[in-house]
Write an enzyme that holds these catalytic residues in place. Structure first.
Site, PDB file in Angstrom:
ATOM      1  N   THR A 184       0.855  -1.182   0.000  1.00 28.38           N
ATOM      2  CA  THR A 184       0.000   0.000   0.000  1.00 28.38           C
ATOM      3  C   THR A 184       0.895   1.237   0.000  1.00 28.38           C
ATOM      4  OG1 THR A 184      -1.792  -1.072   1.165  1.00 28.38           O
ATOM      5  CG2 THR A 184      -1.516   1.265   1.624  1.00 28.38           C
ATOM      6  N   ARG A 212     -15.111  -6.345   0.872  1.00 27.48           N
ATOM      7  CA  ARG A 212     -14.322  -5.903   2.037  1.00 27.48           C
ATOM      8  C   ARG A 212     -13.624  -4.555   1.755  1.00 27.48           C
ATOM      9  NH1 ARG A 212      -8.762  -4.478   3.110  1.00 27.48           N
ATOM     10  NH2 ARG A 212      -8.380  -4.872   5.285  1.00 27.48           N
ATOM     11  N   GLY A 238      -6.079  -3.528   7.801  1.00 31.57           N
ATOM     12  CA  GLY A 238      -6.977  -2.396   7.985  1.00 31.57           C
ATOM     13  C   GLY A 238      -7.995  -2.542   9.095  1.00 31.57           C
TER      14      GLY A 238
HETATM   15  N1  ASP Z   1      -4.337  -1.177   5.005  1.00 32.70           N
HETATM   16  C1  ASP Z   1      -4.649  -1.874   3.789  1.00 32.70           C
HETATM   17  C2  ASP Z   1      -5.984  -2.566   3.948  1.00 32.70           C
HETATM   18  O1  ASP Z   1      -6.266  -3.093   4.996  1.00 32.70           O
HETATM   19  C3  ASP Z   1      -3.641  -2.891   3.398  1.00 32.70           C
HETATM   20  C4  ASP Z   1      -2.185  -2.504   3.493  1.00 32.70           C
HETATM   21  O2  ASP Z   1      -1.840  -1.508   4.094  1.00 32.70           O
HETATM   22  O3  ASP Z   1      -1.360  -3.219   2.924  1.00 32.70           O
HETATM   23  O4  ASP Z   1      -6.718  -2.635   2.973  1.00 32.70           O
END
Ligand code: ASP
Length: 318
Positions: A184, A212, A238
């Site tokens: 991310t 989701r 998340g």
């Molecule tokens: N925070 C992101 C999510 O839960 C994933 C990530 O940070 O890699 O969708």
């Protein structure tokens, strides 16, 4: 003492490309170089905006867009596969000066989700749009659209094959695929006028299902900016960041608890998140230009640009 009119402050830009089980042993030198190059490019492009006197908001947009265009990261091109084998993208952006925000969740085919989040913030009466109907808004506003092939990378496909058909959902960086740990992306900035901004963009978790949505498009959870306190962008599973409203909580503890940025991050990230069993990382920048980058995983791709200093790029050490 308050700032006099036309007085400027040193600009700062901090970026991340995700946190996870990035271990030195698994990250070969060539790949490490590629990541560092990509992070440097995002820092440089976003930094250019700040150097020219542009806004923190433009800088985080440009930095995140640059990483969305890079297939190394789990955002835009190179996003992870969902349960059905598609790419559902989430992004958000927030302006610390006005507290205006825009976000998009579960969007497909938009080349730069952060741009859509920005347009939502700028032009619409909404904060968060989602799914196929949000694509209409992107089309109406002339945003760049790509077919699904554009977002597909072989590594992500192989990663998804390991989870396909199961209920298993995991962080893109926690996959056992050798030497490929992607993430991310996010950015926080302070411009010469002292304004703060934050943005985050992601493909979410590998094999995610049922529509989701993670923390990245949730203002206050994965992204937050307030000129009175700080700008924050998070990465990690998340669900934990939503439950703890991590980004806004850091700001709140500063505002109402009189704590410094480092203390607020310590309380929310190190103490609370850790207690719940959450994993990930956070980048944060306060109104005085103080920078905090924290993670409780093996590594986090990140970079810091401060006016008048050499750029710093890190993967491992805190
Ligand atoms: N925070 C992101 C999510 O839960 C994933 C990530 O940070 O890699 O969708």
């Amino acid at each position: 003492m308050s700032k006099r009119k036309n007085e400027t402050v040193p600009y700062t830009l901090v970026i991340h490309g995700g946190a996870g089980t990035i271990s030195k042993a698994r990250q070969n030198e060539a790949l490490e170089k590629e990541y560092k190059k990509a992070l440097r490019e995002a820092l440089q492009k976003g930094g250019e905006v700040l150097k020219k006197g542009g806004s923190a908001l433009s800088a985080v947009r440009v930095a995140v867009r640059t990483m969305e265009d890079c297939p190394l990261f789990n955002a835009g091109r190179g996003a992870v596969f969902n349960f059905q084998g598609g790419h559902d993208l989430d992004a958000s952006i927030m302006d610390g000066k006005t507290l205006k925000a825009g976000a998009v969740a579960n969007i497909r085919n938009v080349k730069n989700p952060v741009e859509l989040a920005y347009i939502i913030m700028k032009k619409s009466q909404y904060v968060l749009l989602s799914g196929a109907d949000a694509l209409d808004y992107a089309l109406e506003n002339g945003l760049k659209i790509e077919d699904s092939q554009y977002f597909r990378t072989e590594m992500r496909y192989q990663q998804w094959l390991k989870a396909r058909g199961s209920d298993h959902m995991f962080l893109d960086h926690d996959t056992p695929v050798d030497d490929k740990k992607f993430g991310t992306v996010g950015a926080v900035a302070r411009d010469k006028r002292g304004n703060l901004a934050a943005a985050t963009s992601t493909g979410g978790l590998v094999n995610k299902r049922y529509g989701r949505i993670g923390d990245s498009p949730i203002i206050g959870a994965g992204t937050y900016a307030n000129n009175h306190t700080c700008a924050v962008s998070c990465t990690g599973k998340g669900e934990f960041f939503i439950r703890l409203v991590v980004a806004h909580e850091i700001s709140s503890i500063m505002e109402h608890g009189g704590k410094s940025l480092a203390e607020a991050c310590e309380i929310v990230f190190k103490q609370r998140l850790q207690t719940l069993g959450g994993k990930g990382g956070v980048i944060a920048l306060d109104k005085n230009g103080e920078v905090v980058t924290l993670f409780n995983t093996k590594g986090m791709y990140r970079g810091i640009k401060k006016e008048g200093e050499r750029d710093k790029i890190f993967i491992f050490d805190q």
